[in-house]
Design a protein around this motif. Structure first.
Motif, PDB file in Angstrom:
ATOM      1  N   ASP A 259      15.647  -6.567   1.534  1.00  0.00           N
ATOM      2  CA  ASP A 259      14.684  -5.893   0.589  1.00  0.00           C
ATOM      3  C   ASP A 259      14.180  -4.664   1.219  1.00  0.00           C
ATOM      4  OD1 ASP A 259      15.480  -7.041  -1.785  1.00  0.00           O
ATOM      5  OD2 ASP A 259      13.178  -7.769  -2.146  1.00  0.00           O
ATOM      6  N   GLU A 260      14.045  -3.428   0.607  1.00  0.00           N
ATOM      7  CA  GLU A 260      13.398  -2.294   0.882  1.00  0.00           C
ATOM      8  C   GLU A 260      12.328  -1.884   0.263  1.00  0.00           C
ATOM      9  OE1 GLU A 260      15.881   1.226   2.089  1.00  0.00           O
ATOM     10  OE2 GLU A 260      17.735  -0.135   2.171  1.00  0.00           O
ATOM     11  N   ILE A 261      11.433  -1.260   0.551  1.00  0.00           N
ATOM     12  CA  ILE A 261      10.319  -0.816  -0.499  1.00  0.00           C
ATOM     13  C   ILE A 261      10.459   0.895  -0.218  1.00  0.00           C
ATOM     14  CG2 ILE A 261       7.883  -0.723  -0.898  1.00  0.00           C
ATOM     15  CD1 ILE A 261       7.486  -3.405  -0.284  1.00  0.00           C
ATOM     16  N   ILE A 262      10.539   1.540  -1.280  1.00  0.00           N
ATOM     17  CA  ILE A 262      10.706   3.007  -1.424  1.00  0.00           C
ATOM     18  C   ILE A 262       9.469   3.470  -2.281  1.00  0.00           C
ATOM     19  CG2 ILE A 262      12.013   5.077  -1.646  1.00  0.00           C
ATOM     20  CD1 ILE A 262      14.516   3.339  -1.382  1.00  0.00           C
ATOM     21  N   TYR A 263       8.678   4.415  -1.520  1.00  0.00           N
ATOM     22  CA  TYR A 263       7.435   4.963  -2.403  1.00  0.00           C
ATOM     23  C   TYR A 263       7.942   6.115  -2.943  1.00  0.00           C
ATOM     24  CZ  TYR A 263       4.959   1.175  -0.091  1.00  0.00           C
ATOM     25  OH  TYR A 263       4.402  -0.009   0.076  1.00  0.00           O
ATOM     26  N   ALA A 264       7.238   6.533  -4.096  1.00  0.00           N
ATOM     27  CA  ALA A 264       7.441   7.859  -4.702  1.00  0.00           C
ATOM     28  C   ALA A 264       6.123   8.031  -5.671  1.00  0.00           C
ATOM     29  CB  ALA A 264       8.808   7.716  -5.696  1.00  0.00           C
TER      30      ALA A 264
ATOM     31  N   TRP B  19       3.673  -1.880  -7.351  1.00  0.00           N
ATOM     32  CA  TRP B  19       2.437  -1.502  -7.895  1.00  0.00           C
ATOM     33  C   TRP B  19       1.226  -1.396  -6.945  1.00  0.00           C
ATOM     34  CZ3 TRP B  19       1.966  -0.589 -13.267  1.00  0.00           C
ATOM     35  CH2 TRP B  19       3.361  -1.026 -14.001  1.00  0.00           C
ATOM     36  N   GLY B  20       0.389  -0.136  -7.346  1.00  0.00           N
ATOM     37  CA  GLY B  20      -0.797   0.060  -6.256  1.00  0.00           C
ATOM     38  C   GLY B  20      -1.979   0.554  -7.287  1.00  0.00           C
ATOM     39  N   ASN B  21      -2.801   0.134  -7.208  1.00  0.00           N
ATOM     40  CA  ASN B  21      -4.137   0.613  -8.036  1.00  0.00           C
ATOM     41  C   ASN B  21      -3.862   0.772  -9.801  1.00  0.00           C
ATOM     42  OD1 ASN B  21      -5.769   0.718  -5.876  1.00  0.00           O
ATOM     43  ND2 ASN B  21      -5.139   2.806  -5.115  1.00  0.00           N
ATOM     44  N   GLY B  22      -3.049  -0.082 -10.108  1.00  0.00           N
ATOM     45  CA  GLY B  22      -2.603  -0.173 -11.695  1.00  0.00           C
ATOM     46  C   GLY B  22      -1.540   0.755 -12.025  1.00  0.00           C
TER      47      GLY B  22
ATOM     48  N   GLN C   4       0.683  -1.321  -0.264  1.00  0.00           N
ATOM     49  CA  GLN C   4       0.014   0.164  -0.023  1.00  0.00           C
ATOM     50  C   GLN C   4       0.901   1.465  -0.156  1.00  0.00           C
ATOM     51  OE1 GLN C   4      -3.509   0.179  -0.248  1.00  0.00           O
ATOM     52  NE2 GLN C   4      -3.158  -1.998  -0.870  1.00  0.00           N
ATOM     53  N   PRO C   5       0.620   2.063  -0.734  1.00  0.00           N
ATOM     54  CA  PRO C   5       1.296   3.543  -0.875  1.00  0.00           C
ATOM     55  C   PRO C   5       1.014   4.380   0.351  1.00  0.00           C
ATOM     56  CG  PRO C   5      -0.462   3.627  -2.532  1.00  0.00           C
ATOM     57  CD  PRO C   5      -0.491   2.371  -1.959  1.00  0.00           C
ATOM     58  N   PHE C   6       1.141   3.849   1.546  1.00  0.00           N
ATOM     59  CA  PHE C   6       0.554   4.610   2.744  1.00  0.00           C
ATOM     60  C   PHE C   6       1.776   5.902   2.925  1.00  0.00           C
ATOM     61  CE2 PHE C   6       3.800   3.166   5.700  1.00  0.00           C
ATOM     62  CZ  PHE C   6       4.106   1.909   4.910  1.00  0.00           C
ATOM     63  N   ASN C   7       2.939   5.525   2.513  1.00  0.00           N
ATOM     64  CA  ASN C   7       3.980   6.636   3.043  1.00  0.00           C
ATOM     65  C   ASN C   7       4.721   7.032   1.689  1.00  0.00           C
ATOM     66  OD1 ASN C   7       5.782   8.289   4.131  1.00  0.00           O
ATOM     67  ND2 ASN C   7       6.888   6.485   5.150  1.00  0.00           N
ATOM     68  N   GLU C   8       4.798   8.252   1.289  1.00  0.00           N
ATOM     69  CA  GLU C   8       5.333   8.612   0.085  1.00  0.00           C
ATOM     70  C   GLU C   8       6.431   9.685   0.205  1.00  0.00           C
ATOM     71  OE1 GLU C   8       2.527   8.105  -3.681  1.00  0.00           O
ATOM     72  OE2 GLU C   8       1.336   9.366  -2.267  1.00  0.00           O
ATOM     73  N   PRO C   9       7.419   9.507   0.701  1.00  0.00           N
ATOM     74  CA  PRO C   9       8.478  10.432   1.105  1.00  0.00           C
ATOM     75  C   PRO C   9       9.233  11.134  -0.227  1.00  0.00           C
ATOM     76  CG  PRO C   9       9.431   8.356   1.492  1.00  0.00           C
ATOM     77  CD  PRO C   9       8.122   8.001   0.958  1.00  0.00           C
TER      78      PRO C   9
ATOM     79  N   SER D 234       7.891   5.417 -23.273  1.00  0.00           N
ATOM     80  CA  SER D 234       8.710   5.760 -22.440  1.00  0.00           C
ATOM     81  C   SER D 234       7.855   6.427 -21.070  1.00  0.00           C
ATOM     82  CB  SER D 234       9.701   6.911 -22.816  1.00  0.00           C
ATOM     83  OG  SER D 234      10.481   6.163 -23.730  1.00  0.00           O
ATOM     84  N   TYR D 235       6.647   6.277 -21.042  1.00  0.00           N
ATOM     85  CA  TYR D 235       5.593   6.694 -19.961  1.00  0.00           C
ATOM     86  C   TYR D 235       4.548   5.813 -19.574  1.00  0.00           C
ATOM     87  CZ  TYR D 235       2.756   8.499 -23.336  1.00  0.00           C
ATOM     88  OH  TYR D 235       1.771   8.429 -24.420  1.00  0.00           O
ATOM     89  N   GLY D 236       4.139   5.814 -18.406  1.00  0.00           N
ATOM     90  CA  GLY D 236       2.731   4.917 -18.189  1.00  0.00           C
ATOM     91  C   GLY D 236       2.220   5.647 -16.720  1.00  0.00           C
ATOM     92  N   LEU D 237       1.516   4.998 -16.104  1.00  0.00           N
ATOM     93  CA  LEU D 237       0.844   5.578 -14.586  1.00  0.00           C
ATOM     94  C   LEU D 237       1.994   5.352 -13.852  1.00  0.00           C
ATOM     95  CD1 LEU D 237      -2.768   4.410 -15.169  1.00  0.00           C
ATOM     96  CD2 LEU D 237      -2.035   6.770 -15.026  1.00  0.00           C
ATOM     97  N   GLY D 238       2.578   6.468 -13.414  1.00  0.00           N
ATOM     98  CA  GLY D 238       3.340   6.672 -12.184  1.00  0.00           C
ATOM     99  C   GLY D 238       4.868   6.277 -12.812  1.00  0.00           C
ATOM    100  N   TRP D 239       5.156   5.980 -13.857  1.00  0.00           N
ATOM    101  CA  TRP D 239       6.623   5.763 -14.390  1.00  0.00           C
ATOM    102  C   TRP D 239       6.869   6.663 -15.753  1.00  0.00           C
ATOM    103  CZ3 TRP D 239       7.618   3.333 -19.087  1.00  0.00           C
ATOM    104  CH2 TRP D 239       6.603   2.789 -19.792  1.00  0.00           C
ATOM    105  N   ALA D 240       8.342   6.747 -15.847  1.00  0.00           N
ATOM    106  CA  ALA D 240       8.834   7.230 -17.230  1.00  0.00           C
ATOM    107  C   ALA D 240      10.181   6.657 -17.347  1.00  0.00           C
ATOM    108  CB  ALA D 240       8.789   8.904 -17.213  1.00  0.00           C
ATOM    109  N   LEU D 241      10.549   6.797 -18.737  1.00  0.00           N
ATOM    110  CA  LEU D 241      11.908   6.366 -18.810  1.00  0.00           C
ATOM    111  C   LEU D 241      12.695   7.632 -19.403  1.00  0.00           C
ATOM    112  CD1 LEU D 241      11.142   3.022 -20.823  1.00  0.00           C
ATOM    113  CD2 LEU D 241      11.751   3.277 -18.527  1.00  0.00           C
ATOM    114  N   VAL D 242      14.096   7.746 -19.366  1.00  0.00           N
ATOM    115  CA  VAL D 242      14.797   8.843 -19.825  1.00  0.00           C
ATOM    116  C   VAL D 242      16.195   8.460 -20.272  1.00  0.00           C
ATOM    117  CG1 VAL D 242      15.698   9.623 -17.539  1.00  0.00           C
ATOM    118  CG2 VAL D 242      15.346  11.339 -19.451  1.00  0.00           C
ATOM    119  N   GLY D 243      16.807   8.738 -21.225  1.00  0.00           N
ATOM    120  CA  GLY D 243      18.249   8.473 -21.840  1.00  0.00           C
ATOM    121  C   GLY D 243      17.978   7.233 -22.462  1.00  0.00           C
ATOM    122  N   ASP D 244      19.268   6.389 -22.439  1.00  0.00           N
ATOM    123  CA  ASP D 244      19.089   5.088 -23.246  1.00  0.00           C
ATOM    124  C   ASP D 244      18.086   4.295 -22.966  1.00  0.00           C
ATOM    125  OD1 ASP D 244      21.657   5.840 -24.414  1.00  0.00           O
ATOM    126  OD2 ASP D 244      22.703   4.118 -23.563  1.00  0.00           O
TER     127      ASP D 244
END
Ligand SMILES: Cc1cc2nc3c(=O)[nH]c(=O)nc-3n(C[C@H](O)[C@H](O)[C@H](O)COP(=O)(O)OP(=O)(O)OC[C@H]3O[C@@H](n4cnc5c(N)ncnc54)[C@H](O)[C@@H]3O)c2cc1C
Length: 439
Positions: A156-161, A139-142, A3-8, A288-298
């Motif tokens: 393993d760590e999970i980091i939200y953004a 992933w959360g809500n697609g 769950q994305p409860f914390n988005e630092p 190079s993009y979608g919900l919550g993500w993008a690609l840059v460079g190579d």
């Protein structure tokens, strides 16, 4: 499901080299809180032996890192171009001014990337974690809501953004995990082997020369680099890869020493680094993009390294992505802002990408006995102004359209016909190439 409860973080960027660091700075300037992670710990090299030009330096300046790059004191390369010894073509000239600079730099990646990283690290709202490997996306809500990875061999760590940006190169994990598809591809023509050397005799000043070998399909790139090193990089036809990879050192040495002028320049050469190499990699554009993500460079767009455009494209891609980011702050929705990012990136990079595709077609025609390239390049080499405009394509001084348009090509061929072909037919005169301006 996590769950994305914390988005630092506003953005987590995977990859802390050119594309990742440039994106981090542009987003941080918009007050974004950015985490950049990379599995490498710096200084760390990567497979790349780059040259970059005034257009890239202008962007490094805008990023505030040019002083760190200048401090590496690489030689300023102004003497630049192509030599095809067996055809007598000498298309080597002065680099024209591009964005205020008439020179290029060739710097080893471990120096270049580390210098930029240590500067970017001082930004208050950018955190960089070296030695952190991303293993998956969360992933959360697609949509993508974070990364899962680990520091060294830790747990393993999970980091939200709010957004995860893949600046993780051509084997991008972010692209794989999101299923980002390639929508345009040009088959690789070559595989690459290179090393840095000492004691390569300079021509008469720092230079970057592409020698074309007698088979016309093997290229040898020789750039004067930082710390009195010279990088020699050979592009070998794909079909010779299996054989070449059996002994990369012998392949590299044999290939460059087969060029007479270079064998002479390298009579006392000493190899200063291990031989590095890259299997054939197709050029591509990737979603190079979608919900919550993008690609840059190579990660999002890759073009044959022989064009020397990767660093410039990574820097420019970061600027365009940051513009899209700023539109999302002004209430544009993520998907439409990022669609515009991808459209602009493709539009700006297409001309040189298409040249790679065109070069591939020229190769095939030459194999069938129709060689259009040699007469054209011979004619360009004999016209100093055109030679300079041609090399300016790679440094960002000339657009592809301004040079490779029917009018310009016709005028080059007509001029060549009038000045060299006709007199020769009439009087059996000399066909000697004229040295380009300033040489
Ligand atoms: C042989 C060769 C010669 C070249 N010559 C030139 C040239 O002359 N001029 C030029 O402009 N360009 C050149 N290029 C291209 C240039 O090197 C690239 O375009 C440029 O490096 C792209 O930068 P990037 O930041 O997108 O990716 P990269 O430099 O590939 O950086 C990606 C980073 O992501 C990190 N990473 C990947 N996966 C993960 C993960 N799962 N977790 C954490 N971190 C991860 C990697 O450790 C790496 O540090 C050349 C390339 C090659 C191969």
């Amino acid at each position: 499901m996590d769950q994305p409860f914390n988005e630092p973080y506003d953005a987590v960027i995977v990859g802390s080299r050119i594309a990742g660091l440039a994106t981090a700075v542009h987003l941080a300037r918009q007050d974004a809180r950015v985490l950049v992670v990379d599995r490498a710990t710096f200084p760390a090299t990567t497979v790349s032996c780059p040259i970059f030009y005034g257009n890239s330096m202008a962007m490094l300046e805008r990023l505030g890192v040019i002083e760190a790059v200048e401090a590496l004191q690489a030689p300023k390369i102004r003497y630049y171009g192509i030599r095809v010894p067996h055809s007598g073509i000498d298309l080597v000239t002065r680099l024209p001014d591009s964005h205020g600079r008439d020179y290029a730099y060739s710097v080893r990646r471990e120096l270049l990337d580390t210098a930029i990283l240590r500067t970017v690290q001082t930004y208050p709202n950018i955190t960089i974690r070296e030695g952190f490997t991303v293993r998956d996306l969360v992933w959360g809500n697609g949509r993508v809501v974070g990364i899962r990875g680990r520091q060294g061999r830790g747990a393993d760590e999970i980091i939200y953004a709010h957004a995860v940006i893949g600046a993780d190169g051509k084997r991008s994990l972010v692209a794989r995990a999101t299923g980002a598809e390639i929508y345009d591809r040009v088959k690789a023509q070559t595989c690459i082997f290179y090393a840095y050397y000492r004691n390569i005799k300079p021509i008469h000043e720092p230079s970057a020369i592409v020698y074309v070998a007698a088979d016309r399909r093997t290229g040898v790139l020789v750039f004067d680099a930082d710390n009195d090193l010279t990088v020699i990089s050979v592009g070998i036809p794909v079909e010779d890869f299996a054989q070449a990879r059996r002994d990369p050192e012998a392949t590299l040495e044999r290939t460059w020493r087969s060029i007479g002028e270079l064998a002479e320049r390298g009579m006392h050469a000493e190899r200063a680094t291990p031989v590095m190499g890259q299997a054939p990699v197709d050029s591509y554009y990737r979603q190079s993009y979608g919900l919550g993500w993008a690609l840059v460079g190579d990660a999002g767009h890759y073009v044959d390294p022989v064009t020397g455009q990767g660093i410039n494209n990574a820097l420019r891609g970061a600027e365009l992505l940051a513009e899209a980011w700023s539109r999302t702050r002004r209430r544009a929705d993520w998907m439409s802002a990022l669609a515009e990012y991808q459209r602009q990136r493709d539009q700006e990079t297409r001309p040189i990408y298409n040249l790679v595709a065109f070069g591939e077609r020229m190769e095939r025609s030459a194999d069938m006995g129709i060689d259009l390239g040699t007469p054209l390049f011979r004619a360009i080499a004999r016209q100093p102004r055109q030679a300079q405009r041609y090399v300016g394509i790679f440094s960002g001084a000339t657009t592809v359209a301004a040079f490779f348009n029917p009018f310009n090509i016709a005028s080059i061929m007509i001029e060549d016909g009038l000045r060299y072909q006709l007199p020769q037919m009439a009087f059996g005169g000399s066909n000697r190439a004229v040295a380009p301006a300033g040489v």
